[in-house]
Scaffold this motif. Structure first.
Motif, mmCIF file in Angstrom:
data_model
loop_
_atom_site.group_PDB
_atom_site.id
_atom_site.type_symbol
_atom_site.label_atom_id
_atom_site.label_comp_id
_atom_site.label_asym_id
_atom_site.label_seq_id
_atom_site.Cartn_x
_atom_site.Cartn_y
_atom_site.Cartn_z
ATOM 1 N N SER A 41 2.679 2.379 -1.885
ATOM 2 C CA SER A 41 1.287 2.014 -1.600
ATOM 3 C C SER A 41 0.681 2.893 -0.511
ATOM 4 O O SER A 41 -0.548 3.049 -0.443
ATOM 5 N N GLN A 42 1.514 3.488 0.342
ATOM 6 C CA GLN A 42 0.997 4.362 1.403
ATOM 7 C C GLN A 42 0.272 5.583 0.849
ATOM 8 O O GLN A 42 -0.543 6.207 1.546
ATOM 9 N N THR A 56 -3.003 -1.996 2.485
ATOM 10 C CA THR A 56 -1.637 -1.832 1.990
ATOM 11 C C THR A 56 -0.812 -3.078 2.308
ATOM 12 O O THR A 56 -1.154 -3.833 3.220
#
Length: 451
Positions: A41-42, A56
């Protein structure tokens, strides 16, 4: 606060929650997959351009976000996350009153702000409905204009669903679907496989909603020699017992296509975007795929594919993109292909969401890197650098001489994520050509090993 143009919900793990929650005896492997999806997700820090909020499941390491913003020239990138990390990010947001109110205030201060996500999920739809009840103005860029948008998204993203949607569009101009069958259960799989065995062809068995090679069994032409009708039932029973994921009916059984590895590694892909105005082609790339069919990253370069393959990929995406638009779909989608050794391009699947290449394309666009001038890009979403987790500051220090831009040139290493629980990072390597990119990738390995 400066003006915010976009809010991105990085619900990467949420997109695969039903798979990740499958009961399995190997709990360690299950937790590893969940951690991996949350780490990915980063990559959302690279979606879009400046003036954005990225939500996130867990915080992007401060040192990484600051380094990338400074070195890559991103302005006003704000990272938010829920107090309690969950597999389903949108549920965690809805259950966190402080975060929820902060998001509402950001939207209220920025009328007509755009909202998007990695994937359109049921939880995302619920979150959007909750925000709409607040009487605030925003634009949702990735939800179909339908009463049941998730039904369409799931159909497009399933192996059987996309076959049903586009089967009447191909073959066309050297592009086709592999010969195959949609099977509702194990008995139908047993009926389909002999169609390939009897004609001395390999085959592939896929669950409807596998991800990155998970839920895919490849049986090439050579392996079929050990299979016959009497041993097939035992073989299939063993497969179904090997992982709970094989309970995910329906299935697709299709011909194994021998790939031409000189064409983008044999597994090219293309991504585009559908909105109310029409379809926009974004990019084509090669995929780094293991012999087991597991995805690990992409390559983008002018000379990774012959011109006619690039044009065929764009043609296929235009055909499919306009079809998806006509049935109501909106948002990113990609098509994964196999470049056949026979010179044809075969459609393997479609993903109705962002992908492992979206952030790579977006950062290339942001940095104005010109592929036509020879630049070659390689990404790896599971780069394991050792046995122990290193603090983000140490990893950045170890790679300081390799980080983009090296000596102000458009080359170097971009770190796309850093796991806080595993010795794994994501890398995007930009080189002057493929040899330079591979050399930089090897230097990443040696730099991390010596620290």
């Amino acid at each position: 606060m400066p003006k915010i143009k976009d809010i991105f919900f990085a619900n990467t793990a949420e997109a695969f929650a039903s798979l990740l929650e499958n009961e399995t005896p190997d709990k360690n492997a299950q937790q590893e997959r969940i951690r991996h999806e949350n780490d990915l997700s980063q990559r959302a820090q690279f979606w879009g351009e400046d003036d954005k909020v990225v939500v996130t499941p867990e915080p992007i390491p401060t040192a990484l976000l600051e380094n990338n913003s400074r070195k890559l020239g991103y302005n006003n990138v704000i990272n938010l996350w829920p107090k309690e990390s969950k597999l389903r990010l949108c549920v965690a947001i809805a259950n966190d009153p402080i975060l929820k109110n902060e998001i509402i205030e950001i939207i209220r201060a920025n009328p007509n702000i755009r909202i998007s996500s990695y994937a359109a999920t049921e939880e995302y739809v619920d979150l959007i409905k909750m925000l709409q009840k607040e009487g605030i103005d925003f634009e949702v860029t990735n939800l179909p204009h339908l009463a049941n948008p998730i039904g369409l998204v799931q159909k497009i993203g399933s192996k059987n669903g996309i076959r049903e949607i586009i089967s009447d569009l191909f073959p066309k101009e050297g592009i086709s679907l592999p010969d195959g069958y949609i099977c509702k259960d194990k008995d139908e799989i047993l009926k389909a496989i002999p169609e390939f065995l009897n004609t001395n062809r390999g085959f592939v068995v896929k669950i409807r909603n596998g991800e990155s090679g998970w839920g895919v069994k490849i049986v090439n032409k050579e392996t079929t020699q050990s299979l016959d009708r009497t041993s097939l039932t035992t073989w299939l029973n063993d497969l179904f017992q090997s992982d709970q994921i094989w309970k995910s009916a329906p299935y697709v059984v299709e011909e194994f296509i021998q790939e031409d590895t000189t064409m983008a590694g044999g597994f090219p892909s293309g991504e585009g975007y559908v909105d109310d105005r029409g379809f926009t082609f974004s990019y084509s790339c090669g995929q780094e795929v293991t012999p087991q069919g597991e995805f690990s990253g992409i390559t983008i370069g002018k000379f990774s594919m012959f011109h006619f393959f690039n044009k065929s990929i764009e043609t296929a995406l235009n055909i499919v993109g306009n079809k998806l638009r006509s049935i109501g779909y909106r948002g990113n989608f990609d098509i994964d292909f196999v470049a056949g050794a026979d010179g044809n391009l075969y459609i393997l699947e479609c993903n109705a969401r962002m992908t492992g290449g979206t952030h790579v394309h977006d950062v290339i666009f942001h940095l104005k890197i010109n592929i036509e001038q020879g630049s070659y890009i390689f990404s790896n979403d599971s780069y394991r650098y050792g046995e122990k987790v290193q603090p983000s500051e140490e990893v950045l220090h170890s790679l300081s001489g390799l980080l983009y831009p090296i000596h102000e040139e458009k080359r170097g290493v971009i770190i796309s994520f850093m796991s806080s629980s595993r010795p794994v990072i994501g890398i995007i390597v930009v080189g002057k050509d493929s040899d330079d990119t591979r050399s930089l990738t090897e230097q990443v390995k040696s730099s991390l090993e010596t620290h």
